[in-house]
Design a protein around this motif. Structure first.
Motif, PDB file in Angstrom:
ATOM      1  N   THR A  13     -17.138  -2.516   1.066  1.00  0.00           N
ATOM      2  CA  THR A  13     -18.345  -1.895   1.602  1.00  0.00           C
ATOM      3  C   THR A  13     -19.545  -2.772   1.247  1.00  0.00           C
ATOM      4  O   THR A  13     -19.406  -3.750   0.504  1.00  0.00           O
ATOM      5  CB  THR A  13     -18.542  -0.482   1.007  1.00  0.00           C
ATOM      6  OG1 THR A  13     -19.097  -0.602  -0.304  1.00  0.00           O
ATOM      7  CG2 THR A  13     -17.235   0.288   0.949  1.00  0.00           C
ATOM      8  N   PRO A  14     -20.732  -2.464   1.752  1.00  0.00           N
ATOM      9  CA  PRO A  14     -21.914  -3.228   1.338  1.00  0.00           C
ATOM     10  C   PRO A  14     -22.210  -3.129  -0.165  1.00  0.00           C
ATOM     11  O   PRO A  14     -23.007  -3.912  -0.692  1.00  0.00           O
ATOM     12  CB  PRO A  14     -23.048  -2.593   2.149  1.00  0.00           C
ATOM     13  CG  PRO A  14     -22.381  -2.033   3.350  1.00  0.00           C
ATOM     14  CD  PRO A  14     -21.057  -1.540   2.862  1.00  0.00           C
ATOM     15  N   VAL A  15     -21.539  -2.189  -0.837  1.00  0.00           N
ATOM     16  CA  VAL A  15     -21.814  -1.970  -2.256  1.00  0.00           C
ATOM     17  C   VAL A  15     -20.670  -2.408  -3.149  1.00  0.00           C
ATOM     18  O   VAL A  15     -20.875  -3.098  -4.154  1.00  0.00           O
ATOM     19  CB  VAL A  15     -22.139  -0.476  -2.515  1.00  0.00           C
ATOM     20  CG1 VAL A  15     -22.393  -0.227  -4.002  1.00  0.00           C
ATOM     21  CG2 VAL A  15     -23.325  -0.030  -1.679  1.00  0.00           C
TER      22      VAL A  15
END
Length: 212
Positions: free
Chosen positions: A56-58
């Motif tokens: 994910t972007p995180v």
């Protein structure tokens, strides 16, 4: 056979409009499509998946994706075609096969007139779509055909079912040990002397596409 009658107000609402003799073919097609998507949500509860990890972007996240081979959707021609889009909307990566079967109105037995399916269905989950489970002969013949080609898990999605059809299916596959499920919007009262579901909704093929 495991049977699930979907109890949901939207399912009941759409089915009520489908039953109405005053509902025209364009509206019938649209509502049948919407109803199938609701039924497909329940029918795919046991669809096979594989665990994956995505970024994910995180941070990395564990999840699932549809397992290979992907499910196969098989409409029984011609009325089953009216349910195909509703299924593939929920399963866009599914493959599609076609099985042409018709009920002999004299004998009430199913006759096959066309097939467009892989020769080998080994290890495949198959979703058969046909609006009506009436006498059960057509659906039982279709499922047996799929098992003969190697399918090992079959779920049928029908708008309506009759008790006689369910009893026929139970008897046809009793002791087979094969996983068979039926998902339907309603279990109606009975069949009439002509083999039609009562109260039913009439001939689904004619109401979808007109009388030909």
């Amino acid at each position: 056979m495991e049977t699930l009658v979907v109890d949901h107000p939207l399912v009941a609402h759409k089915l009520t409009v489908l039953r109405d003799a005053d509902t025209d073919s364009p509206t019938f097609r649209r509502l049948a499509d919407e109803l199938v998507t609701l039924l497909a949500y329940e029918a795919t509860r046991h669809v096979r998946v594989s665990e994956v990890t995505v970024k994910t972007p995180v941070a990395p996240a564990k999840g699932v994706r549809l397992a290979h081979p992907h499910p196969l959707v098989v409409p029984i021609l011609r009325a089953g075609l009216g349910m195909l889009d509703g299924m593939t909307r929920l399963l866009p990566t599914a493959e599609v096969g076609f099985l042409g079967m018709i009920r002999n109105e004299s004998t009430l037995q199913a006759e096959t007139y066309a097939t467009r399916l892989p020769d080998d269905l080994s290890g495949r989950q198959v979703y058969v779509v046909d609006p009506m489970l009436a006498t059960g002969g057509t659906l039982a013949a279709a499922i047996e055909f799929l098992f003969e080609r190697g399918a090992d898990d079959v779920t049928a999605i029908c708008l309506l079912a009759a008790p006689e059809g369910i009893a026929y299916m139970d008897a046809a596959f009793a002791g087979s040990g094969r996983p068979i499920r039926l998902v339907t919007a309603a279990l109606d009262e009975r069949l009439n002397e002509h083999g039609y579901i009562v109260p039913g909704l009439g001939d689904a093929g004619d109401r979808l596409y007109g009388v030909v």
